[in-house]
Design a protein around this motif. Structure first.
Motif, PDB file in Angstrom:
ATOM      1  N   UNK A   6       0.860  -1.113   0.051  1.00  0.00           N
ATOM      2  CA  UNK A   6       0.051   0.104  -0.211  1.00  0.00           C
ATOM      3  C   UNK A   6       0.934   1.257  -0.113  1.00  0.00           C
ATOM      4  N   UNK A  98       1.917   7.498  13.134  1.00  0.00           N
ATOM      5  CA  UNK A  98       0.925   7.102  13.900  1.00  0.00           C
ATOM      6  C   UNK A  98       0.079   6.124  13.397  1.00  0.00           C
ATOM      7  N   UNK A 100      -0.944   2.208  12.321  1.00  0.00           N
ATOM      8  CA  UNK A 100      -0.387   1.087  12.813  1.00  0.00           C
ATOM      9  C   UNK A 100       0.266   0.159  11.821  1.00  0.00           C
ATOM     10  N   UNK A 247      12.391   8.753  17.339  1.00  0.00           N
ATOM     11  CA  UNK A 247      11.073   8.867  18.392  1.00  0.00           C
ATOM     12  C   UNK A 247      11.748   8.999  19.781  1.00  0.00           C
ATOM     13  N   UNK A 248      13.145   8.789  19.777  1.00  0.00           N
ATOM     14  CA  UNK A 248      13.675   8.741  21.326  1.00  0.00           C
ATOM     15  C   UNK A 248      14.604   9.826  21.653  1.00  0.00           C
TER      16      UNK A 248
ATOM     17  N   UNK B  53       0.524   8.977  21.314  1.00  0.00           N
ATOM     18  CA  UNK B  53       0.162   8.431  19.906  1.00  0.00           C
ATOM     19  C   UNK B  53       1.440   7.677  19.356  1.00  0.00           C
ATOM     20  N   UNK B  55       4.401   8.822  18.541  1.00  0.00           N
ATOM     21  CA  UNK B  55       5.291   9.580  17.676  1.00  0.00           C
ATOM     22  C   UNK B  55       6.620   9.835  18.296  1.00  0.00           C
ATOM     23  N   UNK B  56       6.649   9.947  19.568  1.00  0.00           N
ATOM     24  CA  UNK B  56       7.642  10.211  20.577  1.00  0.00           C
ATOM     25  C   UNK B  56       7.777   9.184  21.659  1.00  0.00           C
ATOM     26  N   UNK B  57       8.850   8.643  21.771  1.00  0.00           N
ATOM     27  CA  UNK B  57       8.944   7.436  23.091  1.00  0.00           C
ATOM     28  C   UNK B  57       9.083   8.410  24.435  1.00  0.00           C
ATOM     29  N   UNK B  75       1.636  -1.792  17.013  1.00  0.00           N
ATOM     30  CA  UNK B  75       1.008  -1.645  15.984  1.00  0.00           C
ATOM     31  C   UNK B  75      -0.619  -2.049  16.463  1.00  0.00           C
ATOM     32  N   UNK B  78      -2.018   1.265  18.367  1.00  0.00           N
ATOM     33  CA  UNK B  78      -2.024   2.283  17.299  1.00  0.00           C
ATOM     34  C   UNK B  78      -3.443   2.114  16.494  1.00  0.00           C
ATOM     35  N   UNK B  79      -3.855   0.840  16.305  1.00  0.00           N
ATOM     36  CA  UNK B  79      -5.103   0.707  15.775  1.00  0.00           C
ATOM     37  C   UNK B  79      -6.162   1.458  16.064  1.00  0.00           C
ATOM     38  N   UNK B  83      -5.271  10.219  15.175  1.00  0.00           N
ATOM     39  CA  UNK B  83      -4.333  11.517  15.506  1.00  0.00           C
ATOM     40  C   UNK B  83      -4.252  12.572  14.263  1.00  0.00           C
ATOM     41  N   UNK B 103      -4.962   6.865   3.616  1.00  0.00           N
ATOM     42  CA  UNK B 103      -5.137   6.709   5.059  1.00  0.00           C
ATOM     43  C   UNK B 103      -6.117   5.374   5.441  1.00  0.00           C
ATOM     44  N   UNK B 105      -6.234   2.630   3.974  1.00  0.00           N
ATOM     45  CA  UNK B 105      -5.445   1.507   3.728  1.00  0.00           C
ATOM     46  C   UNK B 105      -4.298   1.478   4.896  1.00  0.00           C
ATOM     47  N   UNK B 106      -3.817   2.441   5.237  1.00  0.00           N
ATOM     48  CA  UNK B 106      -2.607   2.443   6.103  1.00  0.00           C
ATOM     49  C   UNK B 106      -3.195   2.060   7.601  1.00  0.00           C
ATOM     50  N   UNK B 107      -4.622   2.579   7.946  1.00  0.00           N
ATOM     51  CA  UNK B 107      -5.066   2.156   8.987  1.00  0.00           C
ATOM     52  C   UNK B 107      -5.784   0.947   9.409  1.00  0.00           C
TER      53      UNK B 107
END
Lengths: 248, 319
Positions: A6, A98, A100, A247-248, B53, B55-57, B75, B78-79, B83, B103, B105-107
């Protein structure tokens, strides 16, 4: 896997929605056509000079694709510079982060999209010898080996470019950076000619271009193919690591 | 209060070198809530949302979304999330339909359901007529809507919106607010903003963040219902402070200046009547009795303004 496909599909779509891809393809094709005709005229002029071991496939295929490597070295950084840098600059990278999908899937997806573009370049490169198919007997084995080599070479350029693009948010810096990186790896073989350097064979072996030499001459050696695959895999995994660091 | 917990964040901390952007932040989001994150610029709202979300640990702490750890199974976690970051993450060269299909598809929306998902997200966000237009050619307000559509396309139980109304004109702001309220019917929403009326208009709970810490976390009814704030009492012939202290409903009395008192009352009590009666009985010469209605704005200003002033107040109280 569906995520990779995709992402790849939309990446390829976005590559071809930008005028950059079309401009690059047009200019590459123009220059290659110019060189091709030049080679053809030269070959025709020398025909009948009794040089039988140098056939048309060798002369045209070999020289043409040998020249193509230099052109592609200049052009591939332009195609890879946007992949992550531009997305980061326009903040659209958040969408992928963001969703999955794993980082590996993101990187492989983008890379697969780029491979689609590379496929189109290879197709255009194949058209020139194909034009001679009706007027002479071509040694397609040699030409396909040359094309395969070009594909592997561009794949490696692409993977390295993808990595550099993931390091910055400025596409132009990504382009300059990946051009510099590729040129250095390319030129490693200079060291191999210098006798005073230890392990000189190693440097020669690591150079990007030396592995193309035999493919260009029509010799398919698995070791060469594996070199390019490993080179690409290395930079793809570096890209994943780089994105994880972010991200860290 | 016993409805399902969708987001549970414990002790979230984020350090950038020596600076601490967010410090041991706890956050719970339940089903059907619209939680407003409020705070001055640079308080750590966006950092918090980025951590929620994935995006940041976070440097420390953990987030669970529907019980799934964001760190261990990103994974799967986040499903359940949608965001919208501060800048809508759009590709200007795609059309709205193409972008939303991507989007979806990505989700992980199945291929067969994608068209339906795109249609319903477009309908919810008022994007019906612009499906074939390029995202890059849309106005900022419409791009923002595309961003929201992207966040809800897979119908996640939790939608996180980072300052969704920034840079919009007043009419667009009203439309987006209405949209968020409508979303609240089917999704739980976390919304950040530094615009107070916005939070008051749409949220069911308010969380104020200042300097990376949670300083206030109450339902919006509590901020309205607390109605009477501190009472100011002015007397010509003031009695001993202890006399005032003894009146029912009074928690603490502090002299502002001779004859004027600052009175804090017990929760849900309103001692004004008792104070007036006592003043008449004791012939204290009542000339001022006023209560401040505590608005969200006051709470906000009180909690987020400079530390020094509050320290000064506390010292005065102690003395």
């Amino acid at each position: 896997m569906t995520n990779v496909l995709n992402i790849a599909r939309y990446e390829l779509r976005r590559i071809f929605l930008s005028p950059l891809a079309w401009a690059v393809l047009a200019i590459v094709q123009f220059i290659m056509g110019f060189v091709f005709i030049n080679l053809l005229v030269e070959y025709a002029a020398n025909a009948g000079m009794g040089n039988d071991q140098f056939g048309v496939s060798d002369y045209i295929g070999g020289s043409l694709y040998g020249f193509a490597t230099i052109l592609l070295l200049l052009v591939m950084p332009l195609m890879t510079m946007r992949l992550f840098a531009e997305e980061r600059k326009s903040n659209s990278l958040t969408l992928l982060f963001s969703a999955p999908v794993s980082l590996t899937e993101i990187v492989l997806g983008k890379f697969a999209g780029l491979l689609g573009f590379i496929g189109v370049v290879i197709l255009l490169m194949a058209l020139m010898p194909l034009a001679l198919n009706w007027s002479t007997d071509l040694d397609w084995g040699r030409i396909v080996a040359g094309l395969l080599g070009l594909f592997l070479l561009m794949m490696s350029f692409g993977a390295a470019g993808l990595f550099v693009s993931s390091c910055t948010r400025e596409p132009t810096i990504a382009a300059v950076g990946s051009f510099g990186l590729l040129l250095v790896v390319w030129l490693l073989n200079i060291l191999a000619y210098n006798d005073s350097i230890p392990f000189k064979e190693l440097f020669g072996y690591l150079s990007l271009i030396d592995h193309y030499e035999s493919l260009r001459r029509g010799v398919f050696d698995t070791a060469d193919a594996i070199y390019y695959v490993l080179f690409s895999a290395l930079f793809l995994s570096l890209t994943v690591l780089r994105l994880d660091m972010e991200r860290n | 209060m016993d409805s399902e917990v969708l987001i549970e964040a414990r002790g979230l901390t984020r350090r950038y070198g020596p600076t601490v952007a967010v410090e041991t932040l706890d956050l719970t989001l339940r089903k059907g809530e619209i939680l407003g994150l409020l705070g001055p610029n640079g308080a750590g709202k966006s950092t918090t949302m980025k951590m929620l979300t994935g995006n940041l640990a976070p440097s420390d702490g953990e987030t669970r979304i529907k019980g799934v750890s964001l760190r261990e199974e990103p994974k799967a976690a986040k499903r359940h999330l949608g965001y919208l970051p501060e800048q809508p993450p759009v590709y200007p060269e795609l059309t709205v339909d193409e972008y939303l299909r991507y989007c979806a598809g990505l989700h992980g929306v199945a291929k067969a359901d994608r068209d339906a998902a795109v249609d319903s997200a477009k309908r919810d966000c008022g994007l019906g007529d612009v499906g074939h237009r390029l995202v890059g050619n849309l106005s900022k307000g419409y791009q923002q809507r595309v961003g929201i559509a992207q966040a809800i396309i897979h119908r996640p139980p939790v939608v996180i919106l980072d300052e969704p109304t920034v840079g919009l004109d007043p009419i667009q702001i009203r439309e987006i607010r209405k949209l968020i309220k409508d979303l609240g019917a089917n999704h739980s929403v976390i919304l950040s903003s530094h615009i107070l009326p916005e939070i008051q208009a749409v949220c069911s709970r308010v969380m104020i963040i200042a300097r990376g810490r949670v300083v206030y976390n109450e339902s919006i009814d509590a901020t309205r219902g607390s109605g009477v704030g501190a009472i100011t009492l002015g007397l010509r012939r003031p009695p001993e402070v202890s006399a005032l202290q003894g009146i029912v409903g009074v928690r603490r009395v502090r002299a502002i200046e001779p004859g004027r008192f600052h009175i804090e009352h017990e929760d849900k009590a309103d001692p004004r009547e008792a104070l007036a009666e006592a003043a008449a009985r004791g012939n204290w010469g009542l000339y001022e009795l006023s209560a401040q209605a505590r608005t969200l704005e006051e709470i906000f200003v009180e909690l987020t303004s400079g530390d020094e002033q509050r320290v000064g107040d506390i010292e005065k109280e102690a003395a």
